[in-house]
Scaffold this active site. Structure first.
Site, PDB file in Angstrom:
ATOM      1  N   GLY A  89       0.288   7.373   0.161  1.00 46.11           N
ATOM      2  CA  GLY A  89       1.117   7.194   1.350  1.00 46.11           C
ATOM      3  C   GLY A  89       1.670   8.317   2.157  1.00 46.11           C
ATOM      4  N   ASP A 181       1.756   9.848  -7.694  1.00 44.36           N
ATOM      5  CA  ASP A 181       1.424   9.703  -9.012  1.00 44.36           C
ATOM      6  C   ASP A 181      -0.118   9.452  -9.092  1.00 44.36           C
ATOM      7  OD1 ASP A 181       1.838   7.304  -7.730  1.00 44.36           O
ATOM      8  OD2 ASP A 181       2.179   5.961  -9.571  1.00 44.36           O
ATOM      9  N   THR A 209       6.031  12.040  -2.836  1.00 44.00           N
ATOM     10  CA  THR A 209       6.471  10.865  -3.051  1.00 44.00           C
ATOM     11  C   THR A 209       7.853  10.441  -2.371  1.00 44.00           C
ATOM     12  OG1 THR A 209       7.560   8.987  -4.682  1.00 44.00           O
ATOM     13  CG2 THR A 209       7.032  11.433  -5.545  1.00 44.00           C
ATOM     14  N   ASP A 211       9.384   7.816  -2.671  1.00 45.52           N
ATOM     15  CA  ASP A 211      10.192   7.073  -3.843  1.00 45.52           C
ATOM     16  C   ASP A 211      10.707   7.930  -4.770  1.00 45.52           C
ATOM     17  OD1 ASP A 211       8.991   4.869  -2.312  1.00 45.52           O
ATOM     18  OD2 ASP A 211       7.797   4.078  -3.701  1.00 45.52           O
ATOM     19  N   GLY A 255      10.397   1.763  -1.974  1.00 40.60           N
ATOM     20  CA  GLY A 255      11.121   2.117  -3.374  1.00 40.60           C
ATOM     21  C   GLY A 255      10.436   0.862  -4.175  1.00 40.60           C
ATOM     22  N   ARG A 372       9.174   6.982   6.482  1.00 43.25           N
ATOM     23  CA  ARG A 372       8.278   7.827   5.823  1.00 43.25           C
ATOM     24  C   ARG A 372       7.281   8.723   7.029  1.00 43.25           C
ATOM     25  NH1 ARG A 372       3.675   4.475   2.341  1.00 43.25           N
ATOM     26  NH2 ARG A 372       2.221   4.331   4.175  1.00 43.25           N
TER      27      ARG A 372
HETATM   28  N1  LIG Z   1      -6.501   5.794 -11.717  1.00 40.76           N
HETATM   29  C1  LIG Z   1      -7.088   6.381 -10.838  1.00 40.76           C
HETATM   30  N2  LIG Z   1      -8.089   6.972 -10.937  1.00 40.76           N
HETATM   31  C2  LIG Z   1      -8.868   7.967 -10.025  1.00 40.76           C
HETATM   32  N3  LIG Z   1      -8.099   8.152  -8.976  1.00 40.76           N
HETATM   33  C3  LIG Z   1      -7.246   7.746  -8.595  1.00 40.76           C
HETATM   34  C4  LIG Z   1      -6.299   6.796  -9.559  1.00 40.76           C
HETATM   35  N4  LIG Z   1      -5.249   6.225  -8.838  1.00 40.76           N
HETATM   36  C5  LIG Z   1      -5.293   6.909  -7.933  1.00 40.76           C
HETATM   37  N5  LIG Z   1      -6.350   7.573  -7.568  1.00 40.76           N
HETATM   38  C6  LIG Z   1      -6.543   8.325  -6.599  1.00 40.76           C
HETATM   39  O1  LIG Z   1      -5.443   8.906  -5.879  1.00 40.76           O
HETATM   40  C7  LIG Z   1      -5.371   8.710  -4.541  1.00 40.76           C
HETATM   41  C8  LIG Z   1      -3.953   8.251  -4.177  1.00 40.76           C
HETATM   42  O2  LIG Z   1      -3.370   7.399  -5.087  1.00 40.76           O
HETATM   43  P1  LIG Z   1      -2.105   6.457  -4.549  1.00 40.76           P
HETATM   44  O3  LIG Z   1      -1.707   5.569  -5.615  1.00 40.76           O
HETATM   45  O4  LIG Z   1      -2.928   5.707  -3.367  1.00 40.76           O
HETATM   46  O5  LIG Z   1      -1.324   7.472  -3.803  1.00 40.76           O
HETATM   47  P2  LIG Z   1      -0.221   8.413  -4.496  1.00 40.76           P
HETATM   48  O6  LIG Z   1      -0.911   9.522  -4.829  1.00 40.76           O
HETATM   49  O7  LIG Z   1       0.673   8.627  -3.401  1.00 40.76           O
HETATM   50  O8  LIG Z   1       0.360   7.751  -5.611  1.00 40.76           O
HETATM   51  C9  LIG Z   1      -6.389   7.468  -4.237  1.00 40.76           C
HETATM   52  O9  LIG Z   1      -6.840   7.538  -3.129  1.00 40.76           O
HETATM   53  C10 LIG Z   1      -7.222   7.804  -5.499  1.00 40.76           C
HETATM   54  O10 LIG Z   1      -8.079   8.526  -4.906  1.00 40.76           O
HETATM   55  O1  LIG Z   2       1.634   0.426   2.801  1.00 44.04           O
HETATM   56  P1  LIG Z   2       1.205   1.546   1.734  1.00 44.04           P
HETATM   57  O2  LIG Z   2       0.487   2.842   2.382  1.00 44.04           O
HETATM   58  O3  LIG Z   2       0.570   0.880   0.573  1.00 44.04           O
HETATM   59  O4  LIG Z   2       2.498   2.117   1.556  1.00 44.04           O
HETATM   60  C1  LIG Z   2       3.632   1.347   0.832  1.00 44.04           C
HETATM   61  C2  LIG Z   2       4.289   1.999  -0.233  1.00 44.04           C
HETATM   62  O5  LIG Z   2       4.224   3.427  -0.222  1.00 44.04           O
HETATM   63  C3  LIG Z   2       5.267   4.071  -0.723  1.00 44.04           C
HETATM   64  O6  LIG Z   2       5.800   4.831   0.286  1.00 44.04           O
HETATM   65  C4  LIG Z   2       5.003   5.147  -1.960  1.00 44.04           C
HETATM   66  O7  LIG Z   2       3.766   5.353  -1.677  1.00 44.04           O
HETATM   67  P2  LIG Z   2       3.263   6.817  -2.679  1.00 44.04           P
HETATM   68  O8  LIG Z   2       2.730   6.113  -4.093  1.00 44.04           O
HETATM   69  O9  LIG Z   2       1.817   6.814  -1.985  1.00 44.04           O
HETATM   70  O10 LIG Z   2       3.924   7.883  -2.586  1.00 44.04           O
HETATM   71  C5  LIG Z   2       6.128   2.943  -1.193  1.00 44.04           C
HETATM   72  O11 LIG Z   2       7.256   3.275  -1.226  1.00 44.04           O
HETATM   73  C6  LIG Z   2       5.409   1.805  -0.669  1.00 44.04           C
HETATM   74  O12 LIG Z   2       5.788   0.755  -1.200  1.00 44.04           O
HETATM   75 MG   LIG Z   3       1.891   6.291  -5.733  1.00 44.22          MG
END
Ligand SMILES: Nc1ncnc2c1ncn2[C@@H]1O[C@H](COP(=O)(O)OP(=O)(O)O)[C@@H](O)[C@H]1O
Ligand SMILES: O=P(O)(O)OC[C@H]1O[C@](O)(COP(=O)(O)O)[C@@H](O)[C@@H]1O
Ligand SMILES: [Mg+2]
Length: 462
Positions: A89, A181, A209, A211, A255, A372
């Site tokens: 995000g 994460d 993040t 959050d 959040g 954001r």
């Molecule tokens: N369990 C996972 N295994 C492999 N790649 C992952 C996993 N979780 C997330 N990713 C990778 O990390 C990127 C970002 O994860 P996401 O959860 O969307 O956002 P954020 O990094 O903000 O938490 C995804 O596009 C994906 O490429």
């Molecule tokens: O609509 P999207 O892109 O999935 O984003 C929504 C979520 O992204 C967040 O901003 C957090 O996202 P990240 O884990 O990518 O930092 C949350 O607060 C919200 O629930």
């Molecule tokens: Mg995340």
């Protein structure tokens, strides 16, 4: 989970043999209240009782490697190609971090080739790996003035080996992953796949993040900008609610699992009567429930203002049979889709107040992406720049499978495995939540909600 010194050690690619452009500047530097010298470490914990509890000599107490420039570095900067990707995000400050990385790499280390992979880790797949942006100081000069990320971002998983192939094919020596994460988890898999193939590529994470749910970082970059923006919406709703008969103002803020934005924005606005966060479950009905408390405010002062984190009260969807609002399922990255707690509360509060003869004027705001998608404020801009500097120094010194973070106001290296080992949440027994309770004067608990004990005992156990 107790952490030991060994859990906090960061992986090195090898011995540092090249002179760093900072070697002269560092020759007389020593640790001070404002600087941590190379080789010194930053304590994980910061109270006398926690340190004493280890019963260990100072050198063995759990601590992080300090970030910052080194006198000797691992990579020959003239031969380095660096890659940058932003994932997940959006968050205020992504462009500032990109700009900081490019400037530090180019200006000080004289790195000549920096590639921006587009649209998140999708940009490292075979299909997209050639579609990169050449990043130069000129290209990034003004990007920090805008929100978002010039590289684009995405959700959804990718194959680690395919990503490693991309790094090899594009001759990348150092890869910077700016992500939450999910991004840190992906960076971990990437590092492990690189190691398994015996390759000499550093992977450094910059935790992102809004959050603020990543552990081992005081506050994540962009968080302050985001909660400052959220504060404006609380103020607007408060004005509207106060001016309306039986006004009910509700602001739903991002959040997913952590109520930091809701807590900080509510404290900053200092006008909320009730703050609801995922970490503190609540019940609606009964004499101590939320609805009775809302009614009390409306009777006593004519209106009520509620600040709500989107992940709050998710257990209520099952309890009240509200399948239409129940999110269920997961997004492309495996994040749980949430039920819309704002809509649920709106309905239930309207029903309750109407039934007791206080038909409300509902003022509901869900600023969602508006908090954001903005540019970083001045504070976050400085923070992003300094994180970027730390990330470049770490990579040039051959650190890998690590993130840079600010911990207890010092910049440190955190093993990526730790960054994804737990979630940072508001501790219902901590001083932040106590400040929220002191400010809103809301009860510590609304009714006896289920799972309260399990949540309390699982929160932030470092
Ligand atoms: N369990 C996972 N295994 C492999 N790649 C992952 C996993 N979780 C997330 N990713 C990778 O990390 C990127 C970002 O994860 P996401 O959860 O969307 O956002 P954020 O990094 O903000 O938490 C995804 O596009 C994906 O490429
Ligand atoms: O609509 P999207 O892109 O999935 O984003 C929504 C979520 O992204 C967040 O901003 C957090 O996202 P990240 O884990 O990518 O930092 C949350 O607060 C919200 O629930
Ligand atoms: Mg995340």
């Amino acid at each position: 989970m107790t952490l030991h010194l060994d859990d906090l050690r960061v992986r090195h690619l090898g011995a540092c043999r090249y002179d760093s452009p900072f070697s002269e500047m560092l020759s007389s530097k020593q640790t001070s209240p404002h600087y941590v010298a190379e080789g010194d470490r930053v304590l994980l914990e910061d109270t006398v009782s926690m340190i004493a509890g280890h019963d260990l000599p100072a050198g063995l107490v759990p601590s992080f490697e300090a970030a910052g420039p080194r006198r000797k570095i691992y990579f020959d900067p003239s031969r380095v190609t660096a890659g940058i990707v932003t994932c997940g995000g959006l968050c205020p400050g992504l462009n500032n971090v990109i700009r900081g990385l490019v400037q530090e790499l180019s200006v000080h280390y004289k790195v000549k080739r920096i590639l921006g992979f587009r649209n998140g880790l999708q940009g490292l797949t075979a299909e997209h790996r050639d579609d990169t942006i050449e990043l130069t100081p000129e290209r990034v000069r003004d990007i920090h003035k805008a929100g978002g990320t010039i590289l684009g971002s995405s959700r959804g998983g990718q194959d680690a080996d395919e990503m490693v192939d991309s790094l090899v094919l594009r001759d990348v020596d150092i890869m910077f992953v700016i992500g939450g994460d999910g991004g840190m988890r992906a960076a971990t898999f990437l590092s492990k796949a690189i190691k398994a193939r015996g390759l000499d590529i550093a992977v450094i994470g910059v935790p992102k993040t809004i959050d603020n749910d990543l552990p081992f970082t005081d506050q994540s970059f962009g968080f302050q900008s985001a909660f400052a923006r959220a504060t404006d919406f609380i103020s607007s709703v408060s004005v509207e609610a106060a001016a309306s008969p039986n006004g009910v103002g509700i602001v739903k803020l991002m959040g997913r699992h952590s109520g930091f934005i809701a807590s900080y924005a509510a404290l900053a606005a200092n006008g909320a009567d009730i703050v609801l966060i995922p970490e503190v479950p609540f019940t609606l009905g009964g004499p101590d429930g939320l609805l009775a408390h809302v009614e009390h405010h409306v009777r006593a002062k004519g209106y009520v203002v509620i600040v709500l984190a989107e992940g709050a009260g998710q257990d209520l969807f099952d309890e009240h049979g509200q399948p239409q609002h129940n999110g269920r399922g997961t997004d492309a990255s495996g994040n749980v889709k949430l039920g819309n707690i704002g809509e649920l509360l709106k309905e239930r509060i309207t029903d309750h107040l109407t039934a007791v003869g206080l038909a409300p004027t509902m003022r509901y705001l869900d600023p969602s992406y508006a908090i954001r998608s903005i540019a970083a404020n001045a504070y976050d801009s400085v923070y992003c720049l300094r994180l970027a500097h730390a990330a470049v120094h770490a990579a040039m010194a051959g650190r890998t499978e690590a993130a840079v973070a600010r911990w207890r106001r010092r910049f440190v290296h955190v093993p990526l495995s730790l960054m994804t080992s737990r979630r940072n949440q508001v501790d219902p027994d901590g001083d932040l939540w106590m400040s929220v309770l002191e400010t809103t004067c809301q009860p510590a608990e609304f009714g006896s909600a289920p799972d309260r004990e399990s949540i309390r005992s699982s929160v932030f156990s470092a």
